[in-house]
Design a protein around this motif. Structure first.
Motif, mmCIF file in Angstrom:
data_model
loop_
_atom_site.group_PDB
_atom_site.id
_atom_site.type_symbol
_atom_site.label_atom_id
_atom_site.label_comp_id
_atom_site.label_asym_id
_atom_site.label_seq_id
_atom_site.Cartn_x
_atom_site.Cartn_y
_atom_site.Cartn_z
ATOM 1 N N ALA A 41 0.838 -1.196 0.000
ATOM 2 C CA ALA A 41 0.000 0.000 0.000
ATOM 3 C C ALA A 41 0.876 1.250 0.000
ATOM 4 C CB ALA A 41 -0.903 -0.001 1.236
ATOM 5 N N GLN A 42 0.569 2.181 -0.872
ATOM 6 C CA GLN A 42 1.282 3.452 -0.910
ATOM 7 C C GLN A 42 0.604 4.354 0.119
ATOM 8 O OE1 GLN A 42 2.701 4.504 -4.542
ATOM 9 N NE2 GLN A 42 2.581 2.408 -5.236
ATOM 10 N N VAL A 80 -1.057 8.062 -0.611
ATOM 11 C CA VAL A 80 -2.226 8.316 -1.453
ATOM 12 C C VAL A 80 -3.394 8.731 -0.557
ATOM 13 C CG1 VAL A 80 -3.802 7.338 -3.135
ATOM 14 C CG2 VAL A 80 -1.422 6.577 -3.089
ATOM 15 N N PHE A 117 -0.722 5.483 -9.040
ATOM 16 C CA PHE A 117 -0.315 4.075 -8.989
ATOM 17 C C PHE A 117 0.447 3.618 -10.231
ATOM 18 C CE2 PHE A 117 -4.189 4.808 -6.620
ATOM 19 C CZ PHE A 117 -3.807 4.385 -5.360
ATOM 20 N N ILE A 127 -4.128 -3.467 -6.561
ATOM 21 C CA ILE A 127 -3.834 -2.336 -5.672
ATOM 22 C C ILE A 127 -4.691 -2.416 -4.409
ATOM 23 C CG2 ILE A 127 -4.086 0.177 -5.419
ATOM 24 C CD1 ILE A 127 -3.441 0.290 -8.521
ATOM 25 N N TYR A 160 -7.284 -2.366 1.116
ATOM 26 C CA TYR A 160 -6.113 -1.660 0.584
ATOM 27 C C TYR A 160 -5.053 -1.487 1.670
ATOM 28 C CZ TYR A 160 -3.257 2.325 -0.901
ATOM 29 O OH TYR A 160 -2.200 3.152 -1.205
ATOM 30 N N TYR A 161 -5.518 -1.181 2.872
ATOM 31 C CA TYR A 161 -4.586 -0.846 3.952
ATOM 32 C C TYR A 161 -4.080 -2.077 4.702
ATOM 33 C CZ TYR A 161 -6.242 3.912 3.226
ATOM 34 O OH TYR A 161 -6.557 5.116 2.676
ATOM 35 N N LEU A 162 -4.702 -3.220 4.452
ATOM 36 C CA LEU A 162 -4.273 -4.437 5.148
ATOM 37 C C LEU A 162 -3.145 -5.085 4.373
ATOM 38 C CD1 LEU A 162 -7.712 -6.015 6.093
ATOM 39 C CD2 LEU A 162 -6.217 -4.657 7.543
#
Lengths: 209, 209
Positions: free
Chosen positions: A2-3, A6, A55, A77, B203-205
């Motif tokens: 994960a970026q 963002v 991304f 993503i 996304y954050y996991l």
């Protein structure tokens, strides 16, 4: 990975892009453009290009976006290209509707365990799962390495339930109770709040008609 | 009257401010600040002040916002200070959970009529309402002057159902089907989409843990 730079609002739009791309794919369309996506979603095409640019470079010169490829990339993503185990907490009317909804498993979110605190319900079989005592979350959740919970509990207990879930290792909560939870930022919370949605629309309705 | 020049995202935050103010009021707090609201909601205090400034000057010099007054003002802006009649379309598991949820009526959104297209359900009494044939919406909805519908129908029929609702006079739709509807901009649509929420969190996991 994960970026983390963002903005959340951008992440929030990715699932909608993904859904729209899947619809385009289902309708047999091979290429799309930020303009078409924007028109379908009521979002400016520049915004869509800017969101995706966080991304990588997904468009092809003069061709726009390849629907299938872009869909796969966004799924990756979002970590939506893999399966997640989910705990459902609360098996009242709403919890039952949630557990029956096939869309979750279809998109990779599998309800693996159901909790309730009602002695009448604990131990009963529901939809192929034995309803577990909520008091046993500390034993069950870490063992099964479950990070995501769907909370369908009354507003009055939502904050307390959420805190216990975090102690049990939950890091993402989909909250159906119409209350805003106060939790540390290392836990992601999304609230399903039909009332906010209704109020947001009634703003636009003329109360005099 | 609705100020049409206020961005939708600002309107989208007002119900959350309203909810938070009600919580503060319930806890007996008389004054609050954009800083406190911001901390509770994870929104910058400048953003909150800017959002509210679209509608007037609500703060008092050196005192912040009076909780009760600001709550009343926001309720009025959102037309959340009056009662709305709502049609519920689809009375499966989810529709049943929705019809049982007392929060809607409690906040002024009254489910006055329930529609389904299942001959087994039409004419049955559910939660004090006779389930009506969806094919009779053109007779029933305009007569009752209902502008808001909650759609709990399968994704496959959601677009068609929405179009018929608009013909019947509906101008705001709360859509529970996980599909994005393509409708004219004079109709407001909000989608309850648990999957988007889940994907936004996954996304954050870290998928490797």
């Amino acid at each position: 990975m994960a970026q983390t730079d963002v903005p959340d609002v951008v992440i929030g739009r990715l699932p909608i892009y993904l859904q729209t791309l899947k619809q385009l794919q289902a309708s047999g369309q091979e290429f799309t453009s930020s303009k078409q996506l924007g028109q379908k979603l009521g979002i400016g095409s520049a915004q869509i290009r800017k969101d995706l640019a966080h991304f990588g470079e997904f468009g092809k010169q003069g061709m726009g976006y390849e629907v299938n490829y872009l869909q796969q990339q966004i799924a990756q993503i979002l970590h939506a290209d893999r399966d997640w185990s989910v705990a459902l907490v609360g098996i009242g009317d709403l919890g039952q509707a949630i557990s029956h909804y096939s869309g979750f498993a279809h998109k990779g979110f599998h309800i693996e365990v159901i909790f309730d605190n009602d002695p009448q319900k604990i131990g009963q079989n529901y939809n192929g799962k034995v309803i577990q005592d909520f008091n046993s979350i500390y034993q069950i959740l870490p063992t099964q390495n479950i990070k995501i919970a769907i909370m369908a509990v009354p507003s009055t207990s939502a904050q307390e339930v959420a805190e216990k879930l975090i102690v049990a290792g939950i890091r993402a909560i989909l909250n159906y109770a119409p209350i805003s939870l106060t939790l540390p930022s290392y836990v992601k919370v999304q609230s399903m709040d039909p009332l906010s949605h209704l109020q947001q629309m009634s703003y636009y309705l003329d109360p005099l008609t």
